[in-house]
Design a protein around this motif. Structure first.
Motif, short mmCIF file in Angstrom:
data_model
loop_
_atom_site.label_atom_id
_atom_site.label_comp_id
_atom_site.label_asym_id
_atom_site.label_seq_id
_atom_site.Cartn_x
_atom_site.Cartn_y
_atom_site.Cartn_z
N GLU A 46 0.84 -1.20 0.00
CA GLU A 46 0.00 0.00 0.00
C GLU A 46 0.87 1.25 0.00
N GLN A 47 0.52 2.20 -0.87
CA GLN A 47 1.20 3.49 -0.83
C GLN A 47 0.64 4.29 0.34
N VAL A 48 1.50 4.73 1.22
CA VAL A 48 1.08 5.47 2.41
C VAL A 48 1.08 6.97 2.14
N SER A 62 -6.43 6.38 5.35
CA SER A 62 -6.34 5.76 6.67
C SER A 62 -5.31 6.41 7.59
N VAL A 63 -4.40 7.23 7.05
CA VAL A 63 -3.37 7.85 7.88
C VAL A 63 -3.49 9.36 7.94
N TYR A 79 11.39 11.98 6.13
CA TYR A 79 10.90 11.50 7.42
C TYR A 79 9.42 11.14 7.33
N LEU A 80 9.02 10.24 8.19
CA LEU A 80 7.60 9.94 8.35
C LEU A 80 7.30 9.95 9.85
N GLN A 81 6.62 10.99 10.29
CA GLN A 81 6.18 11.08 11.67
C GLN A 81 4.83 10.40 11.80
N MET A 82 4.76 9.40 12.64
CA MET A 82 3.53 8.62 12.81
C MET A 82 3.03 8.78 14.23
N GLU A 88 -3.57 -1.66 13.15
CA GLU A 88 -3.59 -1.84 11.70
C GLU A 88 -2.47 -1.11 10.97
N ASP A 89 -1.69 -0.32 11.69
CA ASP A 89 -0.51 0.31 11.10
C ASP A 89 0.69 -0.63 11.11
N THR A 90 0.55 -1.76 11.77
CA THR A 90 1.63 -2.74 11.81
C THR A 90 1.96 -3.22 10.40
#
Length: 120
Positions: A46-48, A62-63, A79-82, A88-90
């Motif tokens: 999946e492209q985030v 979803s994000v 960077y990706l700040q989550m 489900e982000d696993t």
């Protein structure tokens, strides 16, 4: 040759935060769109999110509101700040790069991936 090296993955509890980093080598970085994909167990890739050379960003629904992508061209790093992480982000998160900096994002380069696990 372009190389992408991710870091920052790990185990976090529900509601927690992580920041992924991707260091890029090669001259492509400043002019290229960069992004993140993920693959969760038993699910398709999946492209985030991605960010263009001009700073335009795009997120999967979803994000939205939880993840933020940014780039530092001087450091050739994205960077990706989550935040507010959910089980489900696993997934394994992959840093990706396109050959140009437009919004038509079709990655040509992939990192090796970093595992993110969100425990409930």
């Amino acid at each position: 040759q372009v190389q992408l090296v991710e870091s920052g993955g790990g185990l976090v509890q529900v509601g927690g935060s992580l920041r992924l980093s991707c260091a890029a080598s090669g001259k492509i970085f400043s002019g290229a769109s960069m992004g993140w994909y993920r693959r969760a167990p038993g699910k398709p890739r999946e492209q985030v999110t991605f960010i263009t050379s001009g700073g335009y960003t795009n997120y999967v629904n979803s994000v939205k509101g939880r993840f933020t992508i940014s780039r530092d061209n001087a450091k050739s790093t994205v960077y990706l700040q989550m935040n507010s992480l959910k089980p489900e982000d696993t997934a394994v998160y992959y840093c990706v790069a396109d050959r140009d900096g437009t919004r038509d994002f079709y990655p040509s380069y992939w990192g090796q991936g970093t595992q993110v696990t969100v425990s409930s």
